[in-house]
Motif scaffolding. Structure first.
Motif, short mmCIF file in Angstrom:
data_model
loop_
_atom_site.label_atom_id
_atom_site.label_comp_id
_atom_site.label_asym_id
_atom_site.label_seq_id
_atom_site.Cartn_x
_atom_site.Cartn_y
_atom_site.Cartn_z
N TYR A 154 0.81 -1.21 0.00
CA TYR A 154 0.00 0.00 0.00
C TYR A 154 0.84 1.26 0.00
O TYR A 154 0.38 2.32 -0.36
CB TYR A 154 -0.99 -0.04 1.16
CG TYR A 154 -1.88 -1.26 1.06
CD1 TYR A 154 -2.51 -1.56 -0.14
CD2 TYR A 154 -2.04 -2.13 2.12
CE1 TYR A 154 -3.31 -2.69 -0.26
CE2 TYR A 154 -2.84 -3.25 2.01
CZ TYR A 154 -3.47 -3.52 0.81
OH TYR A 154 -4.26 -4.63 0.68
N TYR A 155 2.08 1.15 0.45
CA TYR A 155 3.03 2.25 0.29
C TYR A 155 4.13 1.77 -0.65
O TYR A 155 4.74 0.72 -0.40
CB TYR A 155 3.66 2.63 1.64
CG TYR A 155 2.73 3.35 2.57
CD1 TYR A 155 1.51 3.89 2.13
CD2 TYR A 155 3.07 3.52 3.91
CE1 TYR A 155 0.68 4.55 3.01
CE2 TYR A 155 2.21 4.18 4.78
CZ TYR A 155 1.03 4.69 4.32
OH TYR A 155 0.19 5.35 5.19
N SER A 170 1.26 6.18 -2.46
CA SER A 170 0.38 5.13 -1.96
C SER A 170 -0.19 4.38 -3.16
O SER A 170 -0.29 4.93 -4.25
CB SER A 170 -0.73 5.72 -1.10
OG SER A 170 -1.65 6.41 -1.90
N LEU A 171 -0.56 3.14 -2.94
CA LEU A 171 -1.14 2.35 -4.01
C LEU A 171 -2.39 3.05 -4.54
O LEU A 171 -2.66 3.07 -5.74
CB LEU A 171 -1.50 0.95 -3.49
CG LEU A 171 -2.13 0.00 -4.49
CD1 LEU A 171 -1.22 -0.24 -5.67
CD2 LEU A 171 -2.48 -1.32 -3.83
N ARG A 172 -3.13 3.63 -3.59
CA ARG A 172 -4.31 4.42 -3.92
C ARG A 172 -4.02 5.49 -4.96
O ARG A 172 -4.76 5.67 -5.92
CB ARG A 172 -4.73 5.08 -2.60
CG ARG A 172 -6.04 5.74 -2.53
CD ARG A 172 -6.20 6.08 -1.06
NE ARG A 172 -7.47 6.67 -0.75
CZ ARG A 172 -8.01 6.67 0.47
NH1 ARG A 172 -7.37 6.07 1.47
NH2 ARG A 172 -9.15 7.23 0.71
N ILE A 175 -2.95 3.86 -8.49
CA ILE A 175 -3.98 3.32 -9.38
C ILE A 175 -4.92 4.40 -9.89
O ILE A 175 -5.58 4.19 -10.89
CB ILE A 175 -4.79 2.16 -8.75
CG1 ILE A 175 -5.53 2.60 -7.50
CG2 ILE A 175 -3.92 0.94 -8.48
CD1 ILE A 175 -6.49 1.54 -6.98
N SER A 176 -4.95 5.55 -9.21
CA SER A 176 -5.82 6.59 -9.77
C SER A 176 -5.02 7.62 -10.57
O SER A 176 -5.55 8.64 -10.99
CB SER A 176 -6.64 7.25 -8.65
OG SER A 176 -5.79 7.75 -7.67
N ARG A 179 -2.23 7.38 -16.79
CA ARG A 179 -1.35 6.32 -17.27
C ARG A 179 -0.11 6.83 -18.00
O ARG A 179 0.84 6.08 -18.23
CB ARG A 179 -2.14 5.37 -18.19
CG ARG A 179 -3.22 4.57 -17.46
CD ARG A 179 -2.59 3.63 -16.44
NE ARG A 179 -3.59 2.83 -15.73
CZ ARG A 179 -4.06 3.13 -14.51
NH1 ARG A 179 -3.61 4.19 -13.87
NH2 ARG A 179 -4.95 2.36 -13.94
#
Lengths: 436, 436
Positions: A154-155, A170-172, A175-176, A179
């Motif tokens: 997650y980090y 952060s993974l958050r 993914i947002s 690209r």
């Protein structure tokens, strides 16, 4: 653990959480413990071992065949293996190390050189790092690929060519992210990190303070060495709390659990402060001896020794607890300690006046001697105010001297307060009864 | 806070972590505190408020204009607003509630009915849930969409049509899942959860035990009500630790910080146990009075009252600390408490023999009276063994009666031990000196 039920138990173990199995293992007796342990597959067994204390880990691993040992060690997380090895004697360490696969061996050897209580001692090297010029889609792929082995995905820590920590993501956020970006452009450049030699408690407090899921550990060149995750931080804080409570009660803290082990060892941990205070309270006794003639004249003075000593000690211990906990949680700082001292003095005075007044009345009613009542009450008032100050100031001084304030244990404060209280009491008595 | 430097400070605030700003605000004086607070934008201000204690939150919010209040409240997390409202008087709660947007108001009103110390009282309703028949790609989209408001997106809770919690999935598992699955097929059906009425400490311990990042909170029908995240669990554990340490020192624990507030209030929190123990130690004093003739004959007996009382109290407090902490961390269980009692008795005996022997020698050397030396040493040995048992057994009994063992504070144990010790000492002395 009946023979016929092995299959049933095996199924049950599949279903249980490793933390629950670990708890179960601690509670049951030795023979069954090992039998139960062997019913699990290597992966589960490794997970259960991760949850246990080193002494039990050693015990269980010793009961395994050599081949099984190697299999399980391979599945355990690196930081737990380190904890385990640090508990073992040299000879066994060598033997266990030989069982590790080459790549793990390298990691473990490096980590073993670090101090047990440092951030380095509890960090894990199973983390995800991403080179700073990686495009977002490739970074997501790296997480998928390397994430399986990592303690947290997650980090994501961003490093430059020389493995310096340059950012975090952060993974958050990953993914947002758009690209067509590269991670360098979306990462946070300000990273809270700890040095590999920092105290593990400082690392845990940083995780707590900044509400992190993990904190990176770096060397003096800001190179990323490992990470500490929030679950390990929780373990550290629990251990440190136990240590603090034990120290406050005058029990020497050691790395490991105090409750288990031989009574002789337990006694050893308790004797140092007991003996220091024993000699201290002999000084308190010699105060009484110094006023022997006063006591012989008014023998009733002796009846109030317990209540004065005990109440003084109690107030001192209360102030100590407030000071030690306030210093530990960072509530008392260099900026505000003076106001805490003043407040404590006021609280001590209020408590002293109330207890002193009550004691005056009781002494008067009990002994029918107004002089005695006044002496006892006045001694109580003065003694409690001083006790509050002693209990607050001594840990602050220790803290300023960079000594853990919790070593100013309750017994120590009580002894200092005992001597002070008896001196006040008998001096006042001697003056009041015109015995000088 | 110089006028000219406002722009500089504003920039600095942008760069600082909310937790650091919160710490800074606590340290500086009132006037500048509010001025500094107003320099931040609403989002940052809300984040900083999240890190502060309710009293300071109220103080800062009160200093704002009505419009600013509403803006900031909207940006604060729901669980922090609840904490804040629970501290306010009824009239102010109404006023603040009116400022909330409609959807938040609904959430907050529901949560306000829950008990402050329960899991429901600290949970947040900002979580991500996914209906069980959602396909994986759509679930990933939901995380992207609803994740921005959620406290964590790393655990995704899977619910059925009636919002019953039926499973859990980590983000890690979701993003590595095959795109043609639905979440029901890949979720874990066994979910560790807590009930909305459970104690918040139990919820925090569950997070600790199972190394979770969050735990779901459900009602009696297993409907998902909210989640508690690991950072809130850390806060709970820190507060509970402070409470335990204070209780052990005989300070009445209240919901909030003990150190701040008026000295009169501080005194109030400390008086109950002090007064109970004051009367207890008057009983100890009346034991001495009961043996007045013995004391008059051998006045030197008085010199050893401090050392016997203090060492007994210290041993009792040590045992208490071991018992209370062992019970709190779950190390002492219904299955093993007997062995702890035996071990404690042995440790007490060893400590008693060593301290008793030392004291015999010292008493002999100091007073040159062999009888006195033997009496003092024997009393010490017996008293310490009993003290260890009292300190271990009383908290265990309280625990069995479902009373928090930490209320058996150090002062209370010390008082019980004081009375016991003096009775042993003077009884032994009366026998030894043939004074019966």
């Amino acid at each position: 653990l009946k023979r016929g039920k092995v299959a049933e138990i095996k199924e049950l173990l599949l279903y249980l959480h490793p933390a629950d199995i670990a708890e179960l293992l601690v509670d049951i007796q030795n023979g069954s413990q090992k039998a139960l342990f062997k019913l699990m597959d290597y992966e589960k067994a490794a997970e259960v071992l991760d949850e246990l204390e080193p002494e039990i880990q050693i015990d269980l691993i010793d009961s395994l065949a050599e081949k099984e040992k190697a299999e399980i060690l391979e599945k355990m997380s690196v930081d737990e293996i380190i904890d385990l090895l640090q508990e073992l004697p040299e000879s066994k360490v060598e033997k266990l190390l030989k069982k590790l696969p080459m790549d793990e061996l390298e990691k473990v050897k490096g980590l073993l050189l670090l101090s047990r209580d440092s951030a380095g001692g509890i960090m894990t090297t199973d983390y995800v790092y991403i080179p700073e010029d990686t495009p977002v889609p490739e970074a997501i792929n790296m997480v998928r690929k390397f994430g399986r082995e990592a303690e947290t995905i997650y980090y994501l820590y961003i490093v430059d060519r020389d493995h310096h920590l340059v950012g975090v993501l952060s993974l958050r956020e990953l993914i947002s992210a758009r690209r067509d970006m590269i991670v360098k452009d979306i990462m946070h450049k300000k990273v809270v990190s700890v040095h590999v030699d920092d105290d593990q408690e400082d690392a845990a407090r940083a995780i707590e303070k900044y509400s992190l899921l993990a904190i990176p550990v770096v060397d003096s060149d800001q190179r990323l060495m490992g990470i500490i995750t929030v679950d390990d931080a929780l373990d550290v804080l629990r251990e440190e709390t136990t240590e603090d409570i034990h120290k406050l009660a005058g029990i020497t803290a050691e790395e490991d659990i105090i409750l288990t082990g031989s009574p002789l060892k337990a006694a050893q941990k308790r004797l140092p402060w007991l003996l220091i205070c024993l000699f201290g309270d002999l000084i308190a006794g010699s105060v009484i001896k110094g006023f022997e003639s006063t006591l012989e004249t008014v023998i009733a003075l002796a009846f109030f020794i317990p209540v004065l000593m005990a109440t003084g000690g109690n107030v001192g211990t209360q102030s100590l607890a407030l000071a030690v906990r306030g210093l530990a949680t960072g509530e008392i700082t260099a900026g505000n300690f003076v106001s805490y001292i003043f407040q404590e003095a006021k609280a001590g005075l209020i408590v002293g006046i109330i207890c002193g007044a009550i004691l005056t009345i009781i002494a008067l009613a009990w002994q029918g001697n107004p002089n005695l009542g006044l002496v006892v009450g006045a001694a109580m008032g003065v003694a409690l105010t001083l006790a509050a100050l002693i209990g607050m100031i001594i840990p602050m001084i220790l803290n300023a001297l960079k000594i853990d304030p919790a070593v100013a244990s309750g017994p120590f404060i009580t002894t200092v307060v005992d001597i002070t209280t008896l001196m006040i009491y008998f001096s006042l008595a001697t003056c009041f009864f015109n015995l000088v």
